[in-house]
Design an enzyme around this catalytic site. Sequence first.
Site, PDB file in Angstrom:
ATOM      1  N   SER A  51       0.807  -1.237   0.000  1.00  0.00           N
ATOM      2  CA  SER A  51       0.000   0.000   0.000  1.00  0.00           C
ATOM      3  C   SER A  51       0.832   1.276   0.000  1.00  0.00           C
ATOM      4  CB  SER A  51      -0.923   0.024   1.215  1.00  0.00           C
ATOM      5  OG  SER A  51      -1.928  -0.935   1.068  1.00  0.00           O
TER       6      SER A  51
ATOM      7  N   LYS B 220       0.523   3.504  -2.938  1.00  0.00           N
ATOM      8  CA  LYS B 220      -0.686   4.272  -3.281  1.00  0.00           C
ATOM      9  C   LYS B 220      -0.470   5.768  -3.478  1.00  0.00           C
ATOM     10  CE  LYS B 220      -3.768   0.894  -1.051  1.00  0.00           C
ATOM     11  NZ  LYS B 220      -4.430   0.571   0.243  1.00  0.00           N
TER      12      LYS B 220
ATOM     13  N   TYR C 164      -3.158  -3.489 -10.100  1.00  0.00           N
ATOM     14  CA  TYR C 164      -2.967  -3.139  -8.687  1.00  0.00           C
ATOM     15  C   TYR C 164      -2.135  -4.200  -7.965  1.00  0.00           C
ATOM     16  CZ  TYR C 164      -3.961  -2.222  -3.804  1.00  0.00           C
ATOM     17  OH  TYR C 164      -3.820  -1.996  -2.463  1.00  0.00           O
TER      18      TYR C 164
ATOM     19  N   TYR D 262      -5.119   5.041   7.329  1.00  0.00           N
ATOM     20  CA  TYR D 262      -6.479   4.512   7.537  1.00  0.00           C
ATOM     21  C   TYR D 262      -7.105   5.057   8.826  1.00  0.00           C
ATOM     22  CZ  TYR D 262      -4.105   1.328   4.343  1.00  0.00           C
ATOM     23  OH  TYR D 262      -3.349   0.810   3.340  1.00  0.00           O
TER      24      TYR D 262
ATOM     25  N   VAL E 187       1.081  -3.151   4.248  1.00  0.00           N
ATOM     26  CA  VAL E 187       0.899  -4.413   4.966  1.00  0.00           C
ATOM     27  C   VAL E 187       2.193  -5.232   5.087  1.00  0.00           C
ATOM     28  CG1 VAL E 187       0.229  -5.769   2.950  1.00  0.00           C
ATOM     29  CG2 VAL E 187      -0.738  -6.341   5.195  1.00  0.00           C
TER      30      VAL E 187
END
Lengths: 619, 619
Positions: free
Chosen positions: A70, A73, A195, A247, A265
Amino acid sequence: MSDAGGVPSPVQEMLDELHTRVRDVDAGEVATYIPALGKADPALFGLALATQDGHVYTAGDADTGFTIQSVSKPFVYALALHDRGLNAVLRRVGVEPTGEGFDALRLEAGTGRPLNPMVNAGAVVTASLVDGDDHGQRFQRIIDGLSAFAGRELRLDHEVLASEERTGDHNRALGYLLRNAGALRGDVNEAVGVYFRQCSIVVTARDLAVMAVTLAAGGVNPVTGRRVVGADTCEHVLAVMATSGTYDFAGEWLLRTGLPAKSGVSGGLVAALPSQLGIGVYSPPLDRRGTSVRAIAACQELSARFGLHLMRPAQRTTPVLHRLLRGDAVSSHRTRRHLEREALRRDGRAILACELQGDLGFTGADTAIRAITDELDGVRWLVLDLHRVNRMEPVAVNLLDGFAARLRGRGVATVVAADAGSGPLAAAEASFASLDEALEHCEDALVAAGRSARLDPDAAVPPEEQDILRDLPAEMLDALTPLLEERRLARGQVLFDPGAAPDEGAASDETLYFVVSGGLVAQVMAGDPPEPVRIASMGPGTAVTKLVLGDDRIAYRVVADEPTVARVLTAAAVKRLEDTHPQIVEALHWAMARHLAARLRQADARNQAMIGSDARRGD
Amino acid sequence: MSDAGGVPSPVQEMLDELHTRVRDVDAGEVATYIPALGKADPALFGLALATQDGHVYTAGDADTGFTIQSVSKPFVYALALHDRGLNAVLRRVGVEPTGEGFDALRLEAGTGRPLNPMVNAGAVVTASLVDGDDHGQRFQRIIDGLSAFAGRELRLDHEVLASEERTGDHNRALGYLLRNAGALRGDVNEAVGVYFRQCSIVVTARDLAVMAVTLAAGGVNPVTGRRVVGADTCEHVLAVMATSGTYDFAGEWLLRTGLPAKSGVSGGLVAALPSQLGIGVYSPPLDRRGTSVRAIAACQELSARFGLHLMRPAQRTTPVLHRLLRGDAVSSHRTRRHLEREALRRDGRAILACELQGDLGFTGADTAIRAITDELDGVRWLVLDLHRVNRMEPVAVNLLDGFAARLRGRGVATVVAADAGSGPLAAAEASFASLDEALEHCEDALVAAGRSARLDPDAAVPPEEQDILRDLPAEMLDALTPLLEERRLARGQVLFDPGAAPDEGAASDETLYFVVSGGLVAQVMAGDPPEPVRIASMGPGTAVTKLVLGDDRIAYRVVADEPTVARVLTAAAVKRLEDTHPQIVEALHWAMARHLAARLRQADARNQAMIGSDARRGD
């Protein structure tokens, strides 16, 4: 003797120390829902800090590769913003925090947009927005773009990719929900496939630090010097990282570290402080919200120890107005004749020189303008010296220019002294490389404004009005005058250059040059390659001497600044005078001593006025 | 003539212009769910901008009162953090964005905490956390605290309060849900009642700007000078405003304006840029997410036009290392005898002076240390001149001190030149108010390190070794020496003070003072009240003269810096010499001229070396 060359860096030592302390943090679990990630060694801990000038400090396992997951991103979001523009991307992906985890399924009511590009749903749509005609081209754009951020060619980890693909049903479900909501177009498997591949790119903590500092620096990778995306894009990406990067931990993260960041992660994390630095961390064990436990501890410590909180109020700040100098107390290095000096002493308060310092953004420019406005009574020439300004934002140029325009409307001319490259002000009357030249310009204008016939700068100054000679008894002057040889100099012609070919013998020491009309400048050679730099200038009625004394370590060139007439007292003439009129030679010695003393005093007057205005900084 | 005094402010004009443009924005609806708010005139539009030095610019209806409503939340949160501490408050109220509106009912799973203090549920709990034994005392704490933020005594609008109380069932329901979840203790109606009253406090756009800049400035109200809360609290409140200040618009707000902010249902909004400014806006029509439409437009324009985005990368920044000077090319203002000058010329490269500039936070200090490390070869004395440093963060003091300690371990002494109040470095050998004194200290140490018997600073310098006299033929020296009168000066004793009582007559002009042992300093008076400022110093073997020439505008006092022996050539002695040995007087004139010329050259050498090192800034 000193052995200073190999002195260890205090930053490196602090980083090592911090790494050692945080390494012992033994909490969190390595993510296992992508089975290949579960194999990561929980003891791995790499830390890297990249500065805006491209230096990278590292500690621990900073060169160990892992899949970016991630943490990709924000960088892919940057590429999408670059390729499509902010508004086009905003129509497809929102920027609101979800208050939920990375795998939030919620889409915006009404539009079907994913809430932000930092959750998986938003990232899948974002990846579909980068340039490319098909998924292959889009992935190529992504890996090339991330490589440009990192400053080296990045590669895929095919084992992790295969594992992601085998276990990626949740993301496939997201893809179908997105297409169902109208948020994703085209083939779902291909979009999700891009992705997966994006997440499987291998980076190190060092790479992440460089990628982060590229955002912090406004889009230019400071290691490669290559622009990756625009400055506006970086502003937007960092803002989204600040609100959504971790998050449902984003609020507390920002509160505690004050650093826009993105976690992943696999245990990677990037954090950036605008205009300052980038941080990359790798440590696999995660907390329950999916952020690396050691990354949180390391960033909180780094922020606290290094003072990196974005919201931190500044410490002591010096006033933006460094010094105010007035023309009756401080003059340029131009040696001026008696009458001009009197005019400046009388009317010089009409010249106000303001040395600004520090960062000139909105606040700095505004504060400076208000402070200067309070001092403008009777001022007709305002010099803005920008040499001490470290940073000049467009808004400051804008405000200062508006100020200069308003002053012009009230009969006050603004003159700028600044390094080449500092934004010039359109409303300024003139711009010079040095405060000295700017002051000289204003003094000339002031003298011209009050000019009498005797002060006409174009008229020739006769011997009896020369500063050095004007106290000489008439009979001495009569004996001296016929010995003065006229010399006409074109602009740029060198009068003498003692540095180039040192004169020998005492006789030539005594040569004197009287400026009759025009003007001379004294220059030294400086820089590499050496170029002439003006350090003083001499107007009509003044004299320059070519004394070569004991421990010479420096020499001027003297050059005509414009078409100039000088009268020269040669060594031979002095020789003759010594025989016929020894008292004239003595009087000249004495006058030269006075002249030198006066020049010293002039230099010291600058000192004093500057000290005086420094003292007022305490206000 | 100039009429500069009344020049209009460019910031004021830009604000007026922006106000005029945004006033025409005609969208949104005035909130009606509290009936008293529905009566607000939708045309009202006040705009205020407060700077960190306490200046407030306003445009439009900036002094119109309205109830603060939700804009109170960050300030009451600040009071709670101040009264309870961060961790105690975090246990009761989270800091995560909800992605929902102001009236979100969601509480954190597991803990029952409201998600953040910017939604109503969080605000009700926050209000219950400020100091006070009962709800009356807590409300008093709140209105006193908000008044301190605003810098004036604020009051309640009882009509709006009554309307809130009549129609506040949603908030009462929230209160019961909170108590049900264990998040709120005590009487629900009283807790919610404090919140109703908090929302009914009357403020103006001007008040909001001052309240916001108090947060931006680290907790000290710049108008009143009074500390309201601590700097850490401001950091935390601004971080929460950044992630949650405008509810489900927080992400896009931060992306577009880059300003931590808080909106309210009555049409008020605060925004703050840390260390810079605060903005207050009032305009009742709201968008569908409850934020004032004109406030959004005004803040976006202000941010774009004034360059206020928190994440913006800096424009051009000058290097943190302003100049490097080396002791063989630049010397202090101490006039040194021949032998000392030779020693400095030969070994002076062991002295390195570094002028730092700009902001010294982590990045500045780190960059400076790396740049200096590259220049340390052969250096034994490092001068750090901090006069051009605008801002010095604790981390910079920390890093520079660590650097100095490491250098000390390698035989390099660090000497600091800085204004009083700049954090001194514990590991520095010494600290001085000026670069000049710091250089002099290092030169003394260098001379002492290579000292020969002839350079012993404590030994008396005989006439034949005085710089001015050393080229005089022996017979002249023999004639002159008996005329020199010894004078012993205590530390601080004034040798002469031409500024105080000007001498008259040519005779006294020629008085010369030779320093035999000890040392003198030249001082000028500066500041208000005037205090002596040291501008030069003279060691044994050098001379100081009391020439009073033509256009005197400045005068030194000369004072003994330590117990000093001088030899004086009086006016009477010169008179005698003129009769018996006129050639000695001429030789002295000549020597004085050489001495003055040498001093000028010394001053110019500083100039040249400085110009030279300025030129290298282009690197």
